[in-house]
Scaffold this motif. Structure first.
Motif, short mmCIF file in Angstrom:
data_model
loop_
_atom_site.label_atom_id
_atom_site.label_comp_id
_atom_site.label_asym_id
_atom_site.label_seq_id
_atom_site.Cartn_x
_atom_site.Cartn_y
_atom_site.Cartn_z
N VAL A 84 0.77 -1.09 -0.14
CA VAL A 84 -0.05 0.04 0.10
C VAL A 84 0.83 1.22 0.05
N LEU A 85 1.83 1.29 0.89
CA LEU A 85 2.59 2.42 1.17
C LEU A 85 4.07 2.22 0.11
N SER A 135 2.15 7.49 -2.85
CA SER A 135 1.63 7.18 -1.25
C SER A 135 2.45 8.08 -0.32
N ASP A 190 -4.82 2.96 -6.40
CA ASP A 190 -3.73 2.93 -5.29
C ASP A 190 -4.21 3.94 -4.17
N LEU A 191 -3.43 3.90 -3.30
CA LEU A 191 -3.58 4.89 -2.10
C LEU A 191 -3.74 6.29 -2.24
N ALA A 192 -3.01 6.58 -3.47
CA ALA A 192 -3.15 8.14 -3.91
C ALA A 192 -4.76 8.41 -4.12
#
Lengths: 274, 274
Positions: free
Chosen positions: A23-24, A38, A258-260
């Motif tokens: 994730v990161l 991220s 994605d996280l963004a």
């Protein structure tokens, strides 16, 4: 186009829990590399009114070590915000007066320094990677089979994770090997255990329905969080595979690139109607 | 005093199938040593009117090699009397046009020489012992997870076996590890598979109720044979453990100290009432 129906509950959220690897950042030989966007996404979450914690099944290094690695990648993160299986296992072992035989990665041994390991009466298995030799697994097996009541603790039960050169076996398959060999069921410490998630919620001072978990692992991140009553969001990074969307028992509340993108949509929805 | 109630059906028997390791001999660094009385017991069975076959999940050496080892220990045994998983697997692979990635002991590779192994579309796992490194298991995992429909064959599914220095993990735990990692169910070739036992019965030209299986493995020898309709006798040698007698699903038709005692009681009962 991302499915954004999950953002309908964005306003009532008071906290977010992020998985780390996948994730990161993506892990790899050189310690890993941040997933694009991220570092910035974590910054934006921290600047918002949402409480933020990190929850990982990382067991290849002590918490100090891998948090330092993330800080070096540019992430705004501190040890007290991170929940990982080894410190939780140490608490359980001490509480129950158990002396572990450890089958873990060398980098994790320091976490267990305060626990008596003489004359072991249980086995703790983590993601030992290269330490999963036949001899080491056999040593753990012999400890277990020699006990009147074998007790096996597993630091997570993930199937595999993604490395730079492909997918790699996680602790879960080795937990299953020892379970089968000794006809026991392991006690899982880490995701997707509810006990583990509740310890994070308790630290945040929030109720499950107020919190969203973001992870790349459908079963351990998303499914585990949902079983606790949290919202479970999956990212298409890390170990995500398209077949996850046809999983027979777990369905994410939402899936994002994605996280963004997750943070964009989440903070956007909280700012006002899309 | 041995329980001899199982001998009541001795008169109607027409054949016996013997497991090898743990019944005829104990394995060890030096190739193993015969269990006292077993060389003589095999001789007596051969001199009787009973048909005799040997059925093993041995996958650490080719059939030629381990039969030669047994002959050297003094056993009257020939290759054509022995049924083992590797030749059975080769037949299945050829029949289904499958190209295996092999995770087996080096000594077994020669059995698979006639099978195309390029661009693998399945994995065959045997008791690979020291070859069960993290890297090798991961290689097999990557082949499986890369297939649209992963196909896994296991040469037996034993939990562990006995060596001179203690119990050692067999193929079963590693089969379970790959099953869990890839969410597949392995096809077992070898004991306790009914297909495997029936191939032995067919070679003997006998019906299941006419045959007794003698083994040290409660689940794979005794339980497997019973599921086919044979009598299952367990010996207290090899991997036998007292807890076998409280197993939750398998109960042997009889338990004896060793093969010598089994043959004494069996041939004695056939000669006339005890």
């Amino acid at each position: 186009m991302a499915d954004s129906s999950w953002t309908s509950s964005a306003e009532s959220l008071k906290g977010v829990i992020l998985d780390l690897c996948g994730v990161l950042y993506d892990s790899g030989e050189d310690g890993g590399t941040p997933i694009p966007g991220s570092v910035e996404a974590v910054k934006r979450l921290k600047a918002s009114d949402l409480k933020l914690r990190f929850c990982t099944n990382e067991t290849q290094a002590s918490r100090d070590k891998f948090v330092a690695k993330l800080q070096k990648m540019g992430f705004d993160i501190s040890v007290c915000e991170v929940f990982s299986p080894a410190p939780a296992a140490v608490a359980v072992l001490k509480d129950r007066g158990m002396r572990p035989h450890l089958l873990v990665y060398d980098g994790l041994l320091s976490e267990f320094e305060s626990v008596d390991q003489t004359n072991p009466n249980c086995v703790v298995v983590g993601d030992a990677a290269g330490n999963f030799t036949y001899e080491n697994l056999n040593d753990a097996f012999r400890v277990l089979i020699g006990l009147e009541k074998p007790v096996l603790f597993a630091l997570g039960k993930g199937r595999y994770y993604k490395e730079a050169d492909g997918l790699s076996l996680d602790v879960g398959p080795y937990m299953k090997a020892l379970e089968y060999a000794c006809d026991v069921e392991a006690e899982v410490i880490g995701k997707p255990s509810s006990v583990f998630f509740h310890s994070v919620l308790s630290d945040m001072g929030l109720q499950p329905h107020q919190v969203m978990m973001v992870g790349d692992d459908l079963v351990n991140d998303v499914g585990g969080a949902q079983l606790c009553g949290m919202t479970g969001l999956q990212v298409r990074t890390g170990k995500y595979r398209p077949s996850d969307q046809q999983h027979r028992s777990v369905k994410a509340d939402g899936t994002v690139d994605d996280l963004a993108q997750a943070v964009d949509l989440l903070l956007g929805a909280r700012a006002g109607p899309l």
